[in-house]
Design a protein around this motif. Sequence first.
Motif, PDB file in Angstrom:
ATOM      1  N   VAL A 209     -39.677   9.442  44.670  1.00  0.00           N
ATOM      2  CA  VAL A 209     -39.814  10.563  43.749  1.00  0.00           C
ATOM      3  C   VAL A 209     -39.005  10.295  42.480  1.00  0.00           C
ATOM      4  CG1 VAL A 209     -39.401  13.031  43.435  1.00  0.00           C
ATOM      5  CG2 VAL A 209     -40.223  12.170  45.634  1.00  0.00           C
ATOM      6  N   SER A 210     -39.632  10.522  41.326  1.00  0.00           N
ATOM      7  CA  SER A 210     -39.007  10.173  40.048  1.00  0.00           C
ATOM      8  C   SER A 210     -38.220  11.301  39.413  1.00  0.00           C
ATOM      9  CB  SER A 210     -40.079   9.702  39.055  1.00  0.00           C
ATOM     10  OG  SER A 210     -40.776   8.580  39.553  1.00  0.00           O
ATOM     11  N   ALA A 211     -38.300  12.513  39.978  1.00  0.00           N
ATOM     12  CA  ALA A 211     -37.595  13.640  39.381  1.00  0.00           C
ATOM     13  C   ALA A 211     -37.098  14.567  40.488  1.00  0.00           C
ATOM     14  CB  ALA A 211     -38.492  14.404  38.421  1.00  0.00           C
ATOM     15  N   LEU A 212     -35.833  14.968  40.393  1.00  0.00           N
ATOM     16  CA  LEU A 212     -35.193  15.836  41.381  1.00  0.00           C
ATOM     17  C   LEU A 212     -34.488  16.974  40.662  1.00  0.00           C
ATOM     18  CD1 LEU A 212     -34.171  16.464  44.283  1.00  0.00           C
ATOM     19  CD2 LEU A 212     -32.287  14.865  43.843  1.00  0.00           C
ATOM     20  N   VAL A 213     -34.727  18.199  41.138  1.00  0.00           N
ATOM     21  CA  VAL A 213     -34.128  19.383  40.541  1.00  0.00           C
ATOM     22  C   VAL A 213     -33.307  20.093  41.615  1.00  0.00           C
ATOM     23  CG1 VAL A 213     -34.546  21.584  39.387  1.00  0.00           C
ATOM     24  CG2 VAL A 213     -36.084  19.637  38.965  1.00  0.00           C
ATOM     25  N   GLY A 214     -32.032  20.332  41.335  1.00  0.00           N
ATOM     26  CA  GLY A 214     -31.159  21.057  42.257  1.00  0.00           C
ATOM     27  C   GLY A 214     -30.720  22.371  41.643  1.00  0.00           C
ATOM     28  N   MET A 215     -30.645  23.409  42.464  1.00  0.00           N
ATOM     29  CA  MET A 215     -30.252  24.724  41.950  1.00  0.00           C
ATOM     30  C   MET A 215     -28.742  24.908  41.900  1.00  0.00           C
ATOM     31  SD  MET A 215     -33.230  27.085  43.708  1.00  0.00           S
ATOM     32  CE  MET A 215     -32.611  28.599  42.992  1.00  0.00           C
ATOM     33  N   SER A 216     -27.999  23.963  42.513  1.00  0.00           N
ATOM     34  CA  SER A 216     -26.545  24.029  42.469  1.00  0.00           C
ATOM     35  C   SER A 216     -26.007  22.765  41.793  1.00  0.00           C
ATOM     36  CB  SER A 216     -25.988  24.187  43.890  1.00  0.00           C
ATOM     37  OG  SER A 216     -24.609  24.482  43.847  1.00  0.00           O
ATOM     38  N   ALA A 217     -24.743  22.482  41.992  1.00  0.00           N
ATOM     39  CA  ALA A 217     -24.075  21.398  41.260  1.00  0.00           C
ATOM     40  C   ALA A 217     -24.435  20.024  41.814  1.00  0.00           C
ATOM     41  CB  ALA A 217     -22.570  21.600  41.325  1.00  0.00           C
ATOM     42  N   PRO A 218     -24.347  18.987  40.990  1.00  0.00           N
ATOM     43  CA  PRO A 218     -24.487  17.621  41.476  1.00  0.00           C
ATOM     44  C   PRO A 218     -23.115  17.005  41.733  1.00  0.00           C
ATOM     45  CG  PRO A 218     -24.539  17.563  39.111  1.00  0.00           C
ATOM     46  CD  PRO A 218     -24.267  19.015  39.511  1.00  0.00           C
ATOM     47  N   THR A 219     -23.089  15.916  42.479  1.00  0.00           N
ATOM     48  CA  THR A 219     -21.872  15.124  42.594  1.00  0.00           C
ATOM     49  C   THR A 219     -21.974  13.921  41.657  1.00  0.00           C
ATOM     50  OG1 THR A 219     -22.687  13.674  44.366  1.00  0.00           O
ATOM     51  CG2 THR A 219     -21.677  15.779  45.019  1.00  0.00           C
ATOM     52  N   LEU A 220     -20.828  13.341  41.338  1.00  0.00           N
ATOM     53  CA  LEU A 220     -20.823  12.171  40.456  1.00  0.00           C
ATOM     54  C   LEU A 220     -21.615  11.021  41.081  1.00  0.00           C
ATOM     55  CD1 LEU A 220     -19.862  10.670  37.950  1.00  0.00           C
ATOM     56  CD2 LEU A 220     -17.732  10.142  39.163  1.00  0.00           C
ATOM     57  N   ALA A 221     -21.479  10.835  42.402  1.00  0.00           N
ATOM     58  CA  ALA A 221     -22.202   9.753  43.067  1.00  0.00           C
ATOM     59  C   ALA A 221     -23.710   9.956  42.962  1.00  0.00           C
ATOM     60  CB  ALA A 221     -21.788   9.658  44.529  1.00  0.00           C
ATOM     61  N   ALA A 222     -24.165  11.192  43.034  1.00  0.00           N
ATOM     62  CA  ALA A 222     -25.593  11.476  42.906  1.00  0.00           C
ATOM     63  C   ALA A 222     -26.091  11.166  41.501  1.00  0.00           C
ATOM     64  CB  ALA A 222     -25.873  12.934  43.256  1.00  0.00           C
ATOM     65  N   VAL A 223     -25.298  11.520  40.491  1.00  0.00           N
ATOM     66  CA  VAL A 223     -25.687  11.247  39.108  1.00  0.00           C
ATOM     67  C   VAL A 223     -25.758   9.742  38.862  1.00  0.00           C
ATOM     68  CG1 VAL A 223     -24.986  11.492  36.695  1.00  0.00           C
ATOM     69  CG2 VAL A 223     -24.759  13.434  38.268  1.00  0.00           C
ATOM     70  N   GLU A 224     -24.777   9.018  39.366  1.00  0.00           N
ATOM     71  CA  GLU A 224     -24.779   7.560  39.179  1.00  0.00           C
ATOM     72  C   GLU A 224     -25.956   6.917  39.891  1.00  0.00           C
ATOM     73  OE1 GLU A 224     -19.942   6.905  38.641  1.00  0.00           O
ATOM     74  OE2 GLU A 224     -20.877   6.606  40.599  1.00  0.00           O
ATOM     75  N   LEU A 225     -26.285   7.409  41.083  1.00  0.00           N
ATOM     76  CA  LEU A 225     -27.446   6.875  41.795  1.00  0.00           C
ATOM     77  C   LEU A 225     -28.725   7.132  40.997  1.00  0.00           C
ATOM     78  CD1 LEU A 225     -28.255   6.999  45.550  1.00  0.00           C
ATOM     79  CD2 LEU A 225     -29.962   7.829  43.925  1.00  0.00           C
ATOM     80  N   ALA A 226     -28.885   8.345  40.476  1.00  0.00           N
ATOM     81  CA  ALA A 226     -30.076   8.670  39.697  1.00  0.00           C
ATOM     82  C   ALA A 226     -30.192   7.777  38.464  1.00  0.00           C
ATOM     83  CB  ALA A 226     -30.041  10.141  39.292  1.00  0.00           C
TER      84      ALA A 226
END
Length: 255
Positions: A209-226
């Motif tokens: 999947v090329s796009a992910l939307v979360g209704m709460s906060a992200p973590t730094l590790a998730a942002v770096e992975l994306a």
Amino acid sequence: MRTGILSEVEDMIVDEVPIALVYNGISHAVMMATPADLEEFALGFSLSEGIIAHAGECYGIEVENGPGGVSVELEIASAAFMALKERRRSLAGRTGCGLCGVDSLDQVCRPLPALAPARGFHAAGVRQALGAIGARQELTRLTGAAHAAAWCGMDGVLRIVREDVGRHNALDKVIGAMARGKADPHDGFLLITSRVSFEMAQKASLAGVSALVGMSAPTLAAVELAERAGMTLLAFARGDNFVCYAHPQHLAVDT
């Protein structure tokens, strides 16, 4: 008690039972989950955990209810089963591992697929999905204790919605339903009602999947992975507002 007054009322409580995932007769994991959509959950877990490479490697799934929980029996390809047994052998004698099936640090970050930019990903579609998801969260309305995940068309129409007491489980159920329905992972985006953790972002990426939307906060590790995967990541998505943390060039906005 409400406003200082004691009263007796009926209440709805979300169900949570042990779910044993059994591959070719050998139990691999026991998860606490809401006992619904379990075939999709087992298939999605198998894909997102890298036990099988694609849905075609799963030949059959049977759900058996028992006094202590539910057993989900999967028949998978011989090569996938041999790889799973080798993974289990490397974990023999270890206890308290923080990530299921992970033996060393280099196994935490799995090889990510090269994601093509999301086609037609638009802020209007995100707003449409956010406005519609609440009406599809029946379990949450009844109990207040469930997470939801949804597969959305780029127009924001909710195509698949699943709920579970566990946020990872809800996402695995959606991934399993997508695989069973042969959904094109580039033809929409994933919406989750929880925070965007590393594992949630990795599951979405491994599903293609090329796009992910979360209704709460992200973590730094998730942002770096994306960022590494080429996945557009939105978080704090509520109402008409959201924050884009990775690859904003692939998101069209109103002018």
